[in-house]
Design a protein around this motif. Structure first.
Motif, PDB file in Angstrom:
ATOM      1  N   SER A 170       0.830  -1.206   0.000  1.00  0.00           N
ATOM      2  CA  SER A 170       0.000   0.000   0.000  1.00  0.00           C
ATOM      3  C   SER A 170       0.867   1.259   0.000  1.00  0.00           C
ATOM      4  O   SER A 170       1.856   1.363   0.746  1.00  0.00           O
ATOM      5  N   THR A 171       0.494   2.218  -0.835  1.00  0.00           N
ATOM      6  CA  THR A 171       1.246   3.474  -0.907  1.00  0.00           C
ATOM      7  C   THR A 171       1.047   4.337   0.343  1.00  0.00           C
ATOM      8  O   THR A 171       1.782   5.307   0.539  1.00  0.00           O
ATOM      9  N   GLU A 172       0.071   3.975   1.183  1.00  0.00           N
ATOM     10  CA  GLU A 172      -0.161   4.744   2.410  1.00  0.00           C
ATOM     11  C   GLU A 172       1.058   4.689   3.326  1.00  0.00           C
ATOM     12  O   GLU A 172       1.366   5.657   4.026  1.00  0.00           O
ATOM     13  N   ILE A 179       5.438  12.159   4.974  1.00  0.00           N
ATOM     14  CA  ILE A 179       4.875  13.190   5.862  1.00  0.00           C
ATOM     15  C   ILE A 179       5.758  13.400   7.084  1.00  0.00           C
ATOM     16  O   ILE A 179       5.926  14.524   7.575  1.00  0.00           O
ATOM     17  N   ASP A 180       6.362  12.304   7.565  1.00  0.00           N
ATOM     18  CA  ASP A 180       7.251  12.404   8.722  1.00  0.00           C
ATOM     19  C   ASP A 180       8.644  12.897   8.358  1.00  0.00           C
ATOM     20  O   ASP A 180       9.523  12.983   9.224  1.00  0.00           O
ATOM     21  N   ARG A 186      15.451   5.993   3.583  1.00  0.00           N
ATOM     22  CA  ARG A 186      14.979   5.558   4.908  1.00  0.00           C
ATOM     23  C   ARG A 186      13.661   4.809   4.808  1.00  0.00           C
ATOM     24  O   ARG A 186      13.444   3.805   5.508  1.00  0.00           O
ATOM     25  N   ILE A 187      12.768   5.271   3.937  1.00  0.00           N
ATOM     26  CA  ILE A 187      11.494   4.574   3.742  1.00  0.00           C
ATOM     27  C   ILE A 187      11.725   3.168   3.236  1.00  0.00           C
ATOM     28  O   ILE A 187      11.086   2.205   3.675  1.00  0.00           O
TER      29      ILE A 187
END
Length: 281
Positions: A170-172, A179-180, A186-187
């Motif tokens: 999921s792209t969420e 957003i953070d 890092r993601i």
């Protein structure tokens, strides 16, 4: 009190189970015979009817000759382990990074670049052996384990396979990381990669098996006996001991043992990876 609903007895299911059992036994018989033959004295290997349990055991002598004889397998094992582990680790990282980039990072020409990479998979590996051979000889990677690692660690199939798994993510999760204030690096390492760990483990197992079983590349790019992998060692051992089938079977069992161990340890991740691939995020 058991409130569960029991499934009704099914003749079709029973027949299907029996057929699967029979087919499984048929597939296992060659391996069982090979294992049995590796424990026997040479004169008992082809006795008829087949002695599945040897009457005269010679296992210690057979495996001692394979591992510590004139062509000791332990040094070839070490070469194969180094090449397979290094290739698997690098290929997983490279393929996962490429798969993440092609699914979660928007950039111009992304789909066209991915199609171009897929197109290279249509080129047979044998068609580029000569250019690879000339290139490796000129840059000093010929006849070295490093050359074997590099030639196998970039995989179009691995990128395509892991891309399918990243597409189900999921792209969420990615948007939450942005957003953070997290970067894509890092993601990828802290969010995306742990979520698709079973699929990466599935590819790692397949990559290890493919590299361990690779015969063509070591045959072309390795000349020195000290750099032989287990597949070249098997061919050499069979040519020197062609009349001793008990020794050849002992060598064959030794060659496939790591693959069995890897699959047994990682089969849970394989099942989870397949299940993850069938879920749309």
């Amino acid at each position: 009190m058991d409130s569960g609903i029991k499934e009704p007895f099914s003749i079709k299911k029973l027949i299907g189970t029996i057929l699967l059992l029979v087919v499984s036994i048929l597939f296992l018989l060659p391996f069982v015979w090979m294992l049995s033959a590796s424990f026997k004295v040479e004169t008992d290997v082809f006795t008829y009817p087949i002695q599945w349990i040897p009457k005269h055991w010679n296992a210690i002598e057979n495996y001692k000759e394979v591992w510590l004889g004139s062509n000791p397998f332990y040094k070839y094992y070490l070469n194969s382990i180094v090449v397979s582990v290094a290739t698997t680790a690098i290929s997983c990282v490279v393929s996962a990074l490429a798969a993440y980039g092609f699914t979660k990072i928007e950039f111009k020409g992304r789909n066209g670049m991915f199609l171009l990479i897929l197109a290279t998979y249509m080129v047979p590996g044998q068609a580029i052996l000569v250019p690879q051979f000339i290139l490796y000889r000129n840059i000093g990677l010929f006849d070295s384990l490093l050359g074997l690692v590099i030639i196998n660690c970039f995989s179009v199939l691995g990128t395509f396979m892991l891309r399918q798994f990243f597409m189900s993510l999921s792209t969420e999760y990615i948007e939450s990381g942005k957003i953070d204030g997290a970067s894509h690096a890092r993601i990828f390492w802290q969010i995306a990669l742990p979520l698709v760990r079973p699929s990466v483990a599935t590819y790692a197992i397949l990559r290890f098996i493919w590299t361990w079983n690779d015969y063509q590349n070591p045959l072309i790019f390795i000349r020195s006996d000290k750099w032989y992998t287990i597949q070249l060692a098997m061919q050499k051992f069979a040519s020197l001991n062609g009349e001793f089938y008990s020794l050849i079977m002992a060598a064959a069992v030794s060659a496939i043992l790591p693959l069995l161990i890897i699959f047994i340890i990682g089969q849970k991740n394989v099942i989870e990876g397949i299940a993850l691939g069938g879920v749309k995020g």
